[in-house]
Design a protein around this motif. Structure first.
Motif, mmCIF file in Angstrom:
data_model
loop_
_atom_site.group_PDB
_atom_site.id
_atom_site.type_symbol
_atom_site.label_atom_id
_atom_site.label_comp_id
_atom_site.label_asym_id
_atom_site.label_seq_id
_atom_site.Cartn_x
_atom_site.Cartn_y
_atom_site.Cartn_z
ATOM 1 N N ALA A 94 1.114 0.472 -1.966
ATOM 2 C CA ALA A 94 0.769 -0.732 -2.722
ATOM 3 C C ALA A 94 0.673 -1.949 -1.808
ATOM 4 O O ALA A 94 -0.143 -2.848 -2.035
ATOM 5 N N GLU A 95 1.472 -1.987 -0.740
ATOM 6 C CA GLU A 95 1.440 -3.143 0.157
ATOM 7 C C GLU A 95 0.110 -3.267 0.886
ATOM 8 O O GLU A 95 -0.243 -4.345 1.377
ATOM 9 N N TRP A 96 -0.650 -2.192 0.942
ATOM 10 C CA TRP A 96 -1.975 -2.227 1.566
ATOM 11 C C TRP A 96 -3.069 -2.249 0.506
ATOM 12 O O TRP A 96 -4.229 -1.979 0.807
ATOM 13 N N GLY A 97 -2.708 -2.554 -0.715
ATOM 14 C CA GLY A 97 -3.694 -2.630 -1.788
ATOM 15 C C GLY A 97 -4.014 -1.292 -2.416
ATOM 16 O O GLY A 97 -5.006 -1.172 -3.149
ATOM 17 N N GLY A 98 -3.193 -0.286 -2.146
ATOM 18 C CA GLY A 98 -3.460 1.051 -2.664
ATOM 19 C C GLY A 98 -2.868 1.302 -4.039
ATOM 20 O O GLY A 98 -2.039 0.541 -4.536
ATOM 21 N N MET A 99 -3.290 2.425 -4.640
ATOM 22 C CA MET A 99 -2.778 2.821 -5.949
ATOM 23 C C MET A 99 -1.592 3.772 -5.854
ATOM 24 O O MET A 99 -0.998 4.115 -6.873
ATOM 25 N N GLN A 100 -1.295 4.243 -4.638
ATOM 26 C CA GLN A 100 -0.223 5.224 -4.437
ATOM 27 C C GLN A 100 -0.414 6.460 -5.314
ATOM 28 O O GLN A 100 0.530 6.982 -5.900
ATOM 29 N N LEU A 101 -1.652 6.924 -5.388
ATOM 30 C CA LEU A 101 -1.936 8.156 -6.113
ATOM 31 C C LEU A 101 -1.491 9.357 -5.291
ATOM 32 O O LEU A 101 -1.568 9.339 -4.055
#
Length: 620
Positions: A94-101
């Motif tokens: 999430a800290e890199w703008g991801g969804m952590q899927l």
């Protein structure tokens, strides 16, 4: 794509228990509903932005006008939709703008794009490029380069091969020298000047994004100032197409990376494939002297990633991910051909049934799906394609376990994945290509024309046995390294995992015979592995590495189908659902028609047959 979606739902949720991943901290914000929402979105984008233009990007190939690469508008629209959906950062923190899927869900979602138009693609290299930088890059390299890639502003490539070296990376000649006395003071990383040529660079030049981040392998001097021969001298560099500052802003200056030409391919024509020249002087970069390359600072500016002389170690992080992606691409092309030929067979009337009734020309023709040989070819495609999809998703689940499982689960998953990666890449590349050939055969003469899509699927799929490590390289890696590493620990773990499925299947009457058949195949592979290395002579052991890999892969795929069959029967013992009956039919086909083939493959392995290796050149 409805059939693909139902197959994915079964494999991800029923077979691999993907929803259970939400119990892990990394995925705790997700649920079946969020996973389904991602799949829904990707299915829609693939259906609307990719599938209608698959033929367009095949016929309107990339063109170079001397200054820039020209691509059809649909390619821009597809990439924009993909990036705006957040799929470039789908699995990132999430800290890199991801969804952590979970990678399992990410791989399933990306399968829609490969099925719809593989050469428009899922931007695999950009995502893998960013992943590498997030692992091996400095904090600023992550922020400047990886984040811009994940947000869709920039694209990424992998620049390994060279015209004279091909897959032999030890023979690359691209070199990098420190850029002046203050080369280590650049905030973006130790700054070098690169000169050399790279070949077969997918997406190496285009105007789809405002910048392109090349990850380039090059050799740097050792302590004595001389280039170190072989792979030990290789380092990895970020070489942007356009120069940037430490805030990630474009400086307005072009780096000395020049497009020397486009490669015109049999398939994957929608993907720009390039020959790039680094440091040839077409776009001279003014600097602080260029480290002695010449007085004008000639050479493309590159920033060291990781430690000097550890370029391959860093790059393999990207290459292994790319190999799983290629396996999935091959799989989806096989399934695309299957779906097309299934539709054709259901609608094409031709001929009459075998027997006396078939001699009556006054009777109406039957649809070709009613002919047994057409059913055989359809069932082979289904067994290859859906079996390969199961394998790829299983490996994706191993990635998740390796990242988020308990220490014991993670260690087991990583070791299994090491052994299975050559199979995950190579088996779909070979046998889903065969599926595409069968799809053409079902279409008859029409399949050999451009009036139907199956000829394009075959052309697109033919590349997958070559790129990201050729078939022969994967085979040598499997027999020469993977099954022997850690004194065979990986092979032993795989055997134990397969045997666990066998033990469960032995308790199910419909599957007990197949369980025994798989047990024998596993034993035969083990014996052949030992026999191949009985003389400890690599030339003898690896002389038949490809037949070994074919037999090994067929054994793994038989395991996949047996494990899937266990879940099918547990949910629908009567096979009342047509999808379940189809899955069991494919499993039976694989055990009846495919697994028996391993005997001939393993025979030459056990005998260390040197027929091919010893034939003198002038005898050809």
């Amino acid at each position: 794509m409805s059939q693909l979606r139902s197959t994915l739902d079964f494999l991800v949720y029923d077979w691999l228990q993907g929803e259970g991943l939400t119990a892990r901290t990394r995925y705790a914000d997700h649920s079946r509903e969020t996973f389904d929402a991602v799949l829904d979105t990707c299915e829609r984008i693939a259906r609307e932005k990719y599938a209608p233009f698959n033929r367009t990007v095949d016929t309107e190939e990339p063109r170079f006008d001397g200054e820039k690469v020209i691509l059809p508008q649909c390619t821009y629209d597809a990439r924009r939709a993909y990036a705006e959906a957040g799929m470039l950062a789908a699995g990132k923190d999430a800290e890199w703008g991801g969804m952590q899927l979970p990678y399992l869900v990410e791989a399933a979602a990306n399968s829609f794009f490969a099925c719809a138009s593989v050469s428009m693609g899922s931007n695999l290299l950009t995502s893998a490029n960013a992943n590498l930088l997030l692992v091996h890059g400095t904090p600023l390299q992550k922020q400047v380069f990886a984040v811009n890639e994940l947000e869709g502003n920039w694209a990424g490539t992998m620049a390994l091969s060279e015209p004279q070296a091909g897959s032999s990376l030890s023979d690359i000649s691209t070199r990098a020298l420190p850029d002046g006395d203050g080369f280590e003071s650049d905030p973006l990383g130790a700054r070098y000047r690169l000169k050399g040529n790279k070949m077969w660079i997918s997406a190496g030049d285009h105007e789809l994004t405002e910048n392109i981040v090349h990850l380039v392998l090059a050799k740097i001097p050792g302590p004595d100032g001389k280039l170190i021969p072989g792979v030990k001298g290789i380092s990895l560099f970020i070489v942007p197409k356009k120069l940037v500052d430490a805030q990630g802003q474009l400086t307005g200056e072009r780096n000395d990376v020049a497009l020397a030409g486009l490669n015109h391919k049999l398939g994957w024509r929608g993907t720009t494939n390039t020959l790039l020249n680094f440091g040839e002087g077409k776009y001279p970069v003014r600097g602080d002297g260029g480290g002695g390359l010449d007085g004008q600072g000639a050479g493309a500016i590159g920033y060291l990633v990781g430690q000097p002389h550890e370029g391959l170690k860093c790059m393999f992080h990207m290459m292994n991910e790319a190999r799983i992606g290629i396996g999935m691409a091959a799989t989806m092309l096989g399934l695309a051909g299957y779906y097309a030929s299934l539709d054709y067979a259901r609608n094409r009337p031709q001929g009459r049934p075998v027997g006396e009734a078939g001699k009556d020309a006054t009777r109406p023709q039957v649809r070709i799906i009613e002919h047994t040989d057409v059913k055989r070819m359809l069932l082979a495609q289904k067994a290859y394609g859906e079996g390969a999809l199961a394998l790829n998703l299983y490996c994706a689940r191993l990635v998740d376990d390796g990242r988020t499982g308990t220490p014991e689960v993670a260690a087991r998953a990583k070791l299994l994945l090491e052994v299975l990666t050559p199979i995950c890449k190579s088996w779909p590349s070979e046998f889903c290509l065969e599926a595409n050939s069968l799809a053409i055969q079902i279409h008859g003469g029409y399949g050999y024309t451009r009036d139907f899509p199956v000829e394009q699927y075959w052309r697109d799929n033919r590349l997958n046995m070559i790129h990201e490590g050729t078939h022969g390289i994967q085979a040598a890696d499997l027999l020469g390294r993977k099954v022997r590493m850690q004194d065979g620990a990986g092979l032993q773990l795989l055997a134990a995992t397969i045997n666990a499925t066998i033990e469960r299947a032995l308790q199910v009457p419909q599957l007990a015979g197949y369980a025994n058949q798989l047990a024998q195949a596993l034993q035969d592979v083990g014996a052949a592995t030992k026999a191949a290395w009985a003389t400890a002579n690599p030339q003898e052991a690896l002389a038949n590495a490809v037949p070994y890999m074919q037999a090994f892969g067929h054994t793994v795929l038989a395991w996949m189908w047996l494990d899937v069959a266990l879940v099918v029967l547990a949910r629908d013992a009567a096979l009342s659902a047509p999808a379940h009956a189809g899955q069991m039919g494919a499993a039976r086909y694989f055990f009846h028609y495919e697994l028996p083939r391993i005997g001939a493959w393993l025979q030459v392995v056990r005998q260390r047959d040197m027929t091919c290796a010893e034939l003198p050149e002038d005898a050809f």
